[in-house]
Design a protein around this motif. Structure first.
Motif, PDB file in Angstrom:
ATOM      1  N   ALA A 148      19.560   7.350  -6.084  1.00 16.18           N
ATOM      2  CA  ALA A 148      18.672   7.311  -4.921  1.00 16.18           C
ATOM      3  C   ALA A 148      19.435   7.381  -3.604  1.00 16.18           C
ATOM      4  O   ALA A 148      19.181   6.635  -2.684  1.00 16.18           O
ATOM      5  N   GLY A 169       1.159  -1.101   0.728  1.00 17.09           N
ATOM      6  CA  GLY A 169       2.403  -0.512   0.219  1.00 17.09           C
ATOM      7  C   GLY A 169       3.625  -1.120   0.892  1.00 17.09           C
ATOM      8  O   GLY A 169       4.605  -1.479   0.231  1.00 17.09           O
ATOM      9  N   VAL A 170       3.552  -1.269   2.221  1.00 13.44           N
ATOM     10  CA  VAL A 170       4.663  -1.867   2.966  1.00 13.44           C
ATOM     11  C   VAL A 170       4.934  -3.284   2.469  1.00 13.44           C
ATOM     12  O   VAL A 170       6.079  -3.649   2.173  1.00 13.44           O
ATOM     13  N   ILE A 171       3.881  -4.089   2.356  1.00 14.78           N
ATOM     14  CA  ILE A 171       4.038  -5.490   1.957  1.00 14.78           C
ATOM     15  C   ILE A 171       4.633  -5.604   0.556  1.00 14.78           C
ATOM     16  O   ILE A 171       5.539  -6.395   0.306  1.00 14.78           O
ATOM     17  N   LEU A 172       4.127  -4.774  -0.376  1.00 12.71           N
ATOM     18  CA  LEU A 172       4.630  -4.828  -1.756  1.00 12.71           C
ATOM     19  C   LEU A 172       6.131  -4.563  -1.808  1.00 12.71           C
ATOM     20  O   LEU A 172       6.857  -5.194  -2.573  1.00 12.71           O
ATOM     21  N   ALA A 173       6.600  -3.624  -0.979  1.00 13.23           N
ATOM     22  CA  ALA A 173       8.023  -3.283  -1.014  1.00 13.23           C
ATOM     23  C   ALA A 173       8.859  -4.256  -0.185  1.00 13.23           C
ATOM     24  O   ALA A 173       9.931  -4.676  -0.604  1.00 13.23           O
ATOM     25  N   ALA A 174       8.356  -4.635   1.014  1.00 14.91           N
ATOM     26  CA  ALA A 174       9.158  -5.456   1.915  1.00 14.91           C
ATOM     27  C   ALA A 174       9.265  -6.901   1.415  1.00 14.91           C
ATOM     28  O   ALA A 174      10.356  -7.452   1.341  1.00 14.91           O
ATOM     29  N   VAL A 214       9.306   1.598  -6.348  1.00 19.40           N
ATOM     30  CA  VAL A 214       8.276   2.571  -5.967  1.00 19.40           C
ATOM     31  C   VAL A 214       7.317   2.862  -7.121  1.00 19.40           C
ATOM     32  O   VAL A 214       6.114   3.006  -6.917  1.00 19.40           O
ATOM     33  N   LEU A 215       7.858   2.901  -8.346  1.00 23.13           N
ATOM     34  CA  LEU A 215       6.999   3.178  -9.502  1.00 23.13           C
ATOM     35  C   LEU A 215       5.904   2.118  -9.634  1.00 23.13           C
ATOM     36  O   LEU A 215       4.728   2.446  -9.859  1.00 23.13           O
ATOM     37  N   VAL A 255       4.664   0.267  -7.255  1.00 21.68           N
ATOM     38  CA  VAL A 255       3.709   0.440  -6.158  1.00 21.68           C
ATOM     39  C   VAL A 255       2.745   1.588  -6.484  1.00 21.68           C
ATOM     40  O   VAL A 255       1.535   1.488  -6.253  1.00 21.68           O
ATOM     41  N   ALA A 256       3.277   2.662  -7.075  1.00 22.74           N
ATOM     42  CA  ALA A 256       2.437   3.806  -7.420  1.00 22.74           C
ATOM     43  C   ALA A 256       1.392   3.407  -8.459  1.00 22.74           C
ATOM     44  O   ALA A 256       0.241   3.849  -8.402  1.00 22.74           O
ATOM     45  N   VAL A 302       0.152   0.301  -8.957  1.00 24.71           N
ATOM     46  CA  VAL A 302      -0.844  -0.513  -8.245  1.00 24.71           C
ATOM     47  C   VAL A 302      -1.781   0.417  -7.470  1.00 24.71           C
ATOM     48  O   VAL A 302      -3.007   0.253  -7.491  1.00 24.71           O
ATOM     49  N   GLY A 303      -1.202   1.423  -6.821  1.00 24.57           N
ATOM     50  CA  GLY A 303      -1.990   2.396  -6.062  1.00 24.57           C
ATOM     51  C   GLY A 303      -3.012   3.099  -6.943  1.00 24.57           C
ATOM     52  O   GLY A 303      -4.172   3.271  -6.557  1.00 24.57           O
ATOM     53  N   CYS A 304      -2.589   3.480  -8.155  1.00 29.02           N
ATOM     54  CA  CYS A 304      -3.506   4.152  -9.081  1.00 29.02           C
ATOM     55  C   CYS A 304      -4.654   3.219  -9.455  1.00 29.02           C
ATOM     56  O   CYS A 304      -5.818   3.657  -9.538  1.00 29.02           O
TER      57      CYS A 304
END
Lengths: 273, 259
Positions: free
Chosen positions: B67, B212-217, B223-224, B226-227, B229-231
């Motif tokens: 990455a 998305g910001v909160i989940l990562a920060a 990212v996977l 988050v994706a 959760v997004g789905c």
């Protein structure tokens, strides 16, 4: 029943496959693989938009925005996206599906290929080579690339068939699917910012009897990833409200880094084994 | 042993080709297990090259560019490590010590290159705007040529001037500039995201962006995750809208029936 004519032929797919090896050409920290991604997609896109130069320019602009994925698994996304371009799907859908597919695939590919396939094949090859046999490197080269090339070839075809197969369904309920895809896309973009933007200001101030660190004592306390978010918003603000060019923003970034280096805020920490 | 200028040029060319393979093509001829025997062939000692390459392979095994993070450069480390093993007739574990400073230079220069080369992006945009995709391809070729040259030079210098003298050369490089350019690499993706948001942003989707910001920060989710959760959220949204549509349809009928 809607029908789609095949515009992209085997010839363009072959060219896209060859170019897929150059996903990281033009790589830079602003767009990561976006320049290379458009390079990979060009044969197909130029064919689809052969007679519409204006449209082609717009499409190309959409494809050179930030993207990062695994360089082997990218052919899957190429297949899906070119089938969607060919069947003229909604632009918003293409954009959000692209980022939602590519970003997570990057992590999957890292685990699958860099952390599994490479150590196994290189480990076996190096063990054999240690005994002085030239078969070591040959076994590594053949085994690694057998999987590598199989993935590239198979995934392009699989992605293209998947995309073409779903084309009618996608077209029929474009609005709903576009909305769903945008939700995933925006969440992924949101998560990418604190993950990939690394911006800190570890300035220390001597306040009487205490040393105050701007980064750990202020920004990190407000919220993790505060500066990356703020700076991304600042760039967004300049781009949209002030009509700044990306060129200007790139120079701002270079200036921040170099000034930070001069002032001793940023120090180079050599990588240790 | 001493090496000829032809051998140095061959080794530097090998480094240039392998430097390209590190990021593009990626048939992995840049790994020490392959470059080792190739360096051995050029220097006329295949066996030592083979074994040195294999031991350097184990050193670099876990160090791959994940990455965008850059480990010490495997191309430079592998080629110079093997070359020094053969030239100084020492153990590869000692030779890698000689090669490591240059592998780190390879790493730093690569990071600086990836930062600074962002200046091609406006040219890229101009070529697109003019529908000149031949020019687009030429810019991409220029990128490759530049990176070839970088690897060529980094391997050429220590072989031509000798490792000891080259290290002095490295130490005379301005540290603040290197540190600054390396930091640019972390800051610059913000510009890319800003452009991306300009294309994708819609007010209705802002809440999802924030999640998305909160989940990562805060939660440091990959990212996977988050994706996924997004789905889940998108699927829920999809079926709820479907339901509302159906209810509205049936209500609509009843409404007219009543009147």
């Amino acid at each position: 029943m809607m029908e789609f004519k095949n515009i992209v032929t085997k010839k363009e797919i072959r060219k896209m496959l060859w170019r897929s090896s150059f996903l990281q050409t033009g790589y830079n920290y602003e767009r990561r693989q976006a320049n290379g991604w458009l390079y990979c997609m060009l044969p197909g896109l130029l064919k689809v938009y052969e007679n519409e130069p204006e449209e082609m320019i717009e499409v190309a602009k959409n494809h050179v925005t930030y993207i990062g994925t695994h360089p082997f698994l990218v052919t899957f996304v190429q297949g899906v996206i070119i089938s969607m371009e060919e069947t003229r799907q909604d632009r918003e859908l293409i954009n959000s599906l692209k980022i939602s597919l590519m970003s997570p695939l990057g992590g999957v590919g890292d685990a699958l290929i860099w952390m599994t396939l490479l150590p196994i094949t290189a480990g076996v090859g190096a063990s054999i080579a240690m005994g002085g046999s030239i078969m070591g490197p040959i076994i590594f080269f053949v085994a690694f690339n057998a999987v590598h090339l199989f993935l590239r070839l198979f995934l392009m075809d699989y992605g293209y068939r998947l995309g073409t197969g779903a084309a009618v369904t996608l077209k029929k309920s474009t609005k709903k699917i576009s909305r769903a895809s945008s939700i995933v896309g925006m969440m992924v973009v949101g998560s990418l910012i604190p993950t990939y933007v690394k911006f800190s200001l570890p300035l220390t101030l001597d306040v009487g009897n205490k040393i105050f660190n701007l980064q750990t004592d202020l920004f990190d306390k407000i919220m993790p990833g505060f500066l990356p978010l703020l700076f991304t918003y600042f760039c967004y603000y300049l781009l949209t409200k002030k009509k700044a060019t990306p060129m200007k923003l790139i120079y701002i970034c270079i200036a921040i880094g170099i000034i930070g280096g001069l002032l001793g805020i940023y120090k180079y920490v050599p990588f240790t084994f | 042993m001493t090496i000829s200028i032809i051998q140095i040029l061959l080794l530097a060319t090998l480094a240039g080709i392998c430097g390209i393979d590190l990021y593009n093509g990626q048939i992995h001829i840049h790994r020490p297990i392959i470059t080792g025997p190739l360096v051995g062939l050029i220097l006329g000692d295949l066996e030592t090259g083979l074994i040195a390459g294999a031991s350097l392979e184990f050193v670099w095994m876990a160090l791959v560019p994940l990455a965008g993070a850059q480990p010490p450069n495997v191309v430079i480390g592998g080629i110079l490590g093997t070359a020094f093993t053969i030239i100084t007739q020492q153990d590869p574990s000692i030779a890698v010590g000689l090669a490591l400073p240059f592998a780190i230079i390879g790493q730093i220069v690569t990071i600086s290159f990836f930062s600074f080369i962002a200046v091609i992006n406006p040219w890229v945009d101009k070529a697109i705007e003019a529908h000149d995709f031949k020019k687009y391809d030429r810019i991409m070729f220029g990128w490759q040529a530049t990176y070839f040259a970088i690897n060529f030079v980094i391997v050429f210098i220590p072989l031509y001037f000798g490792a000891d003298q080259s290290i002095n050369l490295i130490n005379s490089m301005p540290q603040w500039l290197i540190a600054g350019l390396a930091a640019v690499g972390g800051i610059m993706p913000a510009v890319g995201f800003a452009t991306l948001c300009k294309i994708m942003y819609k007010k209705a989707y802002l809440p999802f962006f924030v999640v998305g910001v909160i989940l990562a920060a805060y939660l440091k989710l990959p990212v996977l995750a988050v994706a996924i959760v997004g789905c889940a959220v998108a699927a829920y949204d999809y079926y709820m809208n479907d339901k509302i549509e159906k209810v509205e349809e049936s209500l609509g009928d009843n409404l007219y029936d009543g009147i």
